[in-house]
Design a protein around this motif. Structure first.
Motif, PDB file in Angstrom:
ATOM      1  N   ARG A  19      38.048  49.447  32.117  1.00  0.00           N
ATOM      2  CA  ARG A  19      37.300  50.653  32.463  1.00  0.00           C
ATOM      3  C   ARG A  19      36.067  50.644  31.934  1.00  0.00           C
ATOM      4  NH1 ARG A  19      36.976  55.451  29.719  1.00  0.00           N
ATOM      5  NH2 ARG A  19      36.984  56.771  31.814  1.00  0.00           N
ATOM      6  N   ARG A  20      36.300  49.828  30.639  1.00  0.00           N
ATOM      7  CA  ARG A  20      35.107  49.301  30.057  1.00  0.00           C
ATOM      8  C   ARG A  20      34.425  48.049  30.976  1.00  0.00           C
ATOM      9  NH1 ARG A  20      36.302  46.690  25.997  1.00  0.00           N
ATOM     10  NH2 ARG A  20      34.317  47.205  24.875  1.00  0.00           N
ATOM     11  N   PRO A  23      32.638  49.358  36.746  1.00  0.00           N
ATOM     12  CA  PRO A  23      32.493  50.761  36.614  1.00  0.00           C
ATOM     13  C   PRO A  23      33.130  51.599  37.424  1.00  0.00           C
ATOM     14  CG  PRO A  23      30.384  49.249  36.869  1.00  0.00           C
ATOM     15  CD  PRO A  23      31.151  48.352  36.602  1.00  0.00           C
ATOM     16  N   GLU A  26      32.796  51.400  41.576  1.00  0.00           N
ATOM     17  CA  GLU A  26      33.107  50.382  41.779  1.00  0.00           C
ATOM     18  C   GLU A  26      34.982  49.951  42.480  1.00  0.00           C
ATOM     19  OE1 GLU A  26      31.586  46.424  40.383  1.00  0.00           O
ATOM     20  OE2 GLU A  26      30.092  47.095  39.918  1.00  0.00           O
ATOM     21  N   TRP A  27      35.517  50.755  41.185  1.00  0.00           N
ATOM     22  CA  TRP A  27      36.572  50.271  41.793  1.00  0.00           C
ATOM     23  C   TRP A  27      37.670  51.188  42.752  1.00  0.00           C
ATOM     24  CZ3 TRP A  27      40.504  48.203  39.731  1.00  0.00           C
ATOM     25  CH2 TRP A  27      41.558  48.799  40.123  1.00  0.00           C
TER      26      TRP A  27
END
Length: 327
Positions: A19-20, A23, A26-27
């Motif tokens: 997650r860092r 974004p 986008e996942w």
């Protein structure tokens, strides 16, 4: 619960890993392929070997083994899977096949090549041997199986110095990366005869760029891959393989660091070290970026593209790789 919601729920723990660097918006683009790949691996008894230059959604979410080319070569031998998918470039898939001749090895895109591998041919190696009779030929793993077959022993950027010195001779030929050879020559008393191959990613870094990075980011620690020009390595605080760069960050925890290598490497290391500020001069490898979740999934679904090596070539090439692993 809809299918999309179910997929997102199953892959949520994987997203937490990245997650860092990915974004949240986008996942969902990646989640369906990630979910399908995990299922296909179980069905096919497959493993995915991913190089450090793969993007985070591959490196951290679907890969079973990750690392530099040496780590992948070693781990390829240990796998009990029937199918190996190599998320990397073609010479890496060939190396996996050399060490696992009875397993199916797939590369998701046949176009995933390497400027170094393309810089030398078996005929070139034979010419070097004829020009310098009796001088051992140490060949970087970033080469085709046919080139390895003409060599005495292989090496990686992480073990090149050890391999050169363990041969116990005053002079070696090191192929094909000129900058790696020159950088190793600066660290050893062994005379090294180099070839003129270069990595299209690392050769773009310059001493001027390093000095500008230091000016723009005071206190930054500069780590350079040994495929960079020697003038760049001389400007760096540390030089080493991708594995050694990762180890340096883990051990020293610099407040701010820049990795002079393919830029996905920074994303992958940053996932594991949230307290470190990574400066990213983004030099992309166009060949590594041909590997995607979508074509990894397709490889597992269809069995393409299977890597094969001529048996006569494989015997000699395997000998050079196995000698490296033994040393």
């Amino acid at each position: 619960m809809s299918l999309d919601a179910a997929v997102l729920a199953r892959t949520a723990p994987l997203y937490e890993r990245v997650r860092r660097v990915i974004p949240a918006m986008e996942w969902p683009v990646f989640a369906d392929d990630v979910d399908a790949i995990l299922s296909l691996k179980r069905e096919r008894n497959a493993v995915i070997l991913a190089h450090n230059y793969q993007t985070p959604e591959i490196f951290h979410c679907v890969a079973d083994v990750v690392g530099d080319s040496l780590a992948l070569a070693r781990k390829a031998v240990d796998t009990n899977a029937d199918v190996i998918v190599l998320a990397g470039v073609h010479f890496m898939a060939e190396t996996a096949k050399l060490l696992n001749p009875d397993k199916t090895v797939l590369i998701p895109d046949l176009g995933a090549g390497c400027s170094l591998a393309d810089s030398i041919t078996p005929e070139d190696v034979r010419l070097m041997r004829a020009t310098y009779p009796g001088v051992p030929i140490v060949t970087y793993v970033n080469t085709s199986a046919a080139v390895k077959a003409e060599s005495d022993v292989c090496c990686t950027s992480g073990n090149a110095k050890r391999i050169v010195e363990k041969l116990g001779v005053p002079k070696v030929i090191m192929l094909p990366d000129e900058y790696l050879a020159r950088n190793i020559a600066a660290e050893t008393d062994v005379e090294i005869i180099a070839w003129k191959g270069h990595c299209e990613v690392h050769e773009r870094f310059s001493p001027t760029e390093v000095r500008q990075l230091r000016e723009d980011h005071p206190g930054v620690i500069v780590l350079a891959h040994p495929e960079c020009p020697p003038e760049v390595v001389a400007e760096a605080d540390f030089s080493g393989s991708t594995a050694l760069m990762s180890d340096y960050v883990a051990e020293h925890k610099p407040a701010r660091v820049v990795l002079l290598t393919e830029c996905s490497m920074s994303d992958n290391v940053a996932v594991q070290h949230p307290s470190v500020d990574f400066i990213r001069p983004c030099n992309l490898c166009p060949h590594m970026k041909r590997i995607t979740l979508a074509n990894i999934r397709e490889a597992l679904e269809t069995g393409q593209h299977e890597v094969t090596i001529d048996p006569a070539v494989a015997v000699a090439a395997r000998r050079a790789v196995e000698r490296m692993l033994a040393l």
